[in-house]
Motif scaffolding. Structure first.
Motif, PDB file in Angstrom:
ATOM      1  N   SER A  27       0.812  -1.213   0.000  1.00  0.00           N
ATOM      2  CA  SER A  27       0.000   0.000   0.000  1.00  0.00           C
ATOM      3  C   SER A  27       0.847   1.265   0.000  1.00  0.00           C
ATOM      4  CB  SER A  27      -0.934   0.007   1.222  1.00  0.00           C
ATOM      5  OG  SER A  27      -0.172  -0.039   2.422  1.00  0.00           O
ATOM      6  N   TYR A  71       0.128   3.913  -4.194  1.00  0.00           N
ATOM      7  CA  TYR A  71      -0.320   3.704  -2.814  1.00  0.00           C
ATOM      8  C   TYR A  71      -1.569   2.827  -2.713  1.00  0.00           C
ATOM      9  CZ  TYR A  71       2.934   7.150  -0.853  1.00  0.00           C
ATOM     10  OH  TYR A  71       4.055   7.820  -0.437  1.00  0.00           O
ATOM     11  N   LYS A  73      -4.133   2.840  -4.508  1.00  0.00           N
ATOM     12  CA  LYS A  73      -5.366   3.525  -4.904  1.00  0.00           C
ATOM     13  C   LYS A  73      -5.590   3.392  -6.414  1.00  0.00           C
ATOM     14  CE  LYS A  73      -5.182   6.889  -1.148  1.00  0.00           C
ATOM     15  NZ  LYS A  73      -4.008   6.268  -0.468  1.00  0.00           N
ATOM     16  N   ALA A  74      -6.816   3.624  -6.855  1.00  0.00           N
ATOM     17  CA  ALA A  74      -7.138   3.571  -8.283  1.00  0.00           C
ATOM     18  C   ALA A  74      -6.347   4.647  -9.018  1.00  0.00           C
ATOM     19  CB  ALA A  74      -8.635   3.773  -8.487  1.00  0.00           C
ATOM     20  N   TYR A 176      -0.737  15.619  -7.489  1.00  0.00           N
ATOM     21  CA  TYR A 176      -1.607  14.631  -6.860  1.00  0.00           C
ATOM     22  C   TYR A 176      -1.281  14.489  -5.381  1.00  0.00           C
ATOM     23  CZ  TYR A 176      -2.163  13.492 -11.762  1.00  0.00           C
ATOM     24  OH  TYR A 176      -2.378  13.582 -13.115  1.00  0.00           O
ATOM     25  N   GLU A 179      -1.981  10.771  -0.460  1.00  0.00           N
ATOM     26  CA  GLU A 179      -2.734  10.239   0.680  1.00  0.00           C
ATOM     27  C   GLU A 179      -4.196  10.025   0.325  1.00  0.00           C
ATOM     28  OE1 GLU A 179      -2.151  12.768   4.023  1.00  0.00           O
ATOM     29  OE2 GLU A 179      -0.014  12.301   4.218  1.00  0.00           O
ATOM     30  N   THR A 180      -4.723  10.871  -0.555  1.00  0.00           N
ATOM     31  CA  THR A 180      -6.138  10.755  -0.934  1.00  0.00           C
ATOM     32  C   THR A 180      -6.314  10.217  -2.347  1.00  0.00           C
ATOM     33  OG1 THR A 180      -6.244  13.018  -1.809  1.00  0.00           O
ATOM     34  CG2 THR A 180      -6.690  12.710   0.553  1.00  0.00           C
ATOM     35  N   GLY A 181      -5.248  10.253  -3.154  1.00  0.00           N
ATOM     36  CA  GLY A 181      -5.341   9.807  -4.538  1.00  0.00           C
ATOM     37  C   GLY A 181      -6.015  10.810  -5.449  1.00  0.00           C
ATOM     38  N   LYS A 182      -6.167  12.064  -4.999  1.00  0.00           N
ATOM     39  CA  LYS A 182      -6.876  13.081  -5.777  1.00  0.00           C
ATOM     40  C   LYS A 182      -5.911  14.109  -6.359  1.00  0.00           C
ATOM     41  CE  LYS A 182     -11.150  12.737  -3.070  1.00  0.00           C
ATOM     42  NZ  LYS A 182     -12.122  13.477  -2.217  1.00  0.00           N
TER      43      LYS A 182
END
Length: 276
Positions: A27, A71, A73-74, A176, A179-182
């Protein structure tokens, strides 16, 4: 198109470790594929207009370091934003997107585009791919900054039209929150009042940098709110050639330390820029 796996990048401040051959990652890992493509076209009927012995040629080249693991994430949204910045389209079929964009850009010159084969004599004397052609489009996608918290990514496009005085280029930066993938936008970092105050701050900083960057005319934020987050902690605002200065001055980058803007930061801005 060729894909070559890039071993997970080890940042100086954290280790990113791949798990096994089944492409399962921890992760806290990040990995990339390198995506490359070249295409070349003949601009049918251009010989008569340009008074040349043969029709003009147009070469296209792409070299994209594409994130595949971030991490746990998608990564679809990240890949789409990179493709959109590079080629103006997004979706799962990267090869089709790149091919369609290259053919469209070659066709924007105004001639029918057809496949071409350059004479061996031309290929032999020009080692660099795009320099073999009368015009070209090239795009490169690479990592600008990588920390355990932030990925800043640069998409640089270069275009030269046949017989033009010079080419044009520009770099679009994407940021980006790992931590949030945004994706991070300026509105995520700064309050509305802060966004309104930024142009004056940038203008003042640019004036102090005149001995290095030359004269500039900054009255607004960079087009598309173009910025990246440097590994040193600065937020760097990037203006493209001709945007606020002459072409010869190139891309104008204005770095500012976040603590100088602390009164304008949002909660996320404090977290990402000041670790608070």
């Amino acid at each position: 198109m060729k894909y070559s796996y890039i071993i997970a990048i080890a940042a100086a401040v954290a280790a990113f470790t791949a798990c096994n051959k089944a492409d399962k990652y921890a992760s806290n890992s990040i990995a990339f594929n390198r995506v490359e493509m070249t295409r070349s076209y003949r601009l049918a009927g251009s010989a008569a207009d340009f008074e040349t012995e043969r029709d003009l040629t147009f070469g296209c080249e792409a070299d994209i370091l594409m994130p595949t693991v971030v991490y746990g994430k998608a990564v679809g949204a990240i890949q789409d934003s990179i493709l959109s910045a590079a080629f103006g389209a997004s979706g799962p079929d990267h090869s089709a997107i790149m091919t369609d964009a290259m053919q469209r850009i070659a066709g924007e010159i105004g001639y029918e585009v057809t496949d071409t084969v350059l004479p061996d004599s031309v290929v032999a004397r020009t080692a660099n791919f795009v320099s073999r052609y009368d015009g070209f489009f090239a795009v490169e996608g690479c990592v600008e900054t990588l920390t355990p918290r932030i990925l800043s990514y640069a998409v640089t496009t270069s275009t030269y039209l046949p017989h033009a005085a010079h080419g044009m280029y520009g770099t679009r930066y994407l940021n980006y929150d790992l931590e949030t993938g945004k994706q991070i936008e300026l509105a995520d970092l700064f309050t509305p009042e802060g966004l309104a105050a930024l142009p004056a701050k940038l203008r003042d900083t640019a004036r102090q940098m005149e001995p290095v960057i030359g004269l500039t005319d900054i009255n607004s934020l960079p087009a598309d709110d173009n910025f990246y987050l440097a590994a040193s902690g600065e937020i760097v605002f990037a203006y493209q050639p001709y945007e606020v200065a002459s072409y010869a001055q190139g891309e104008i980058q204005i770095p500012i330390e976040p603590y100088m803007l602390v009164t304008y930061l949002t909660k996320d801005g404090n977290r990402l820029l000041l670790n608070q």
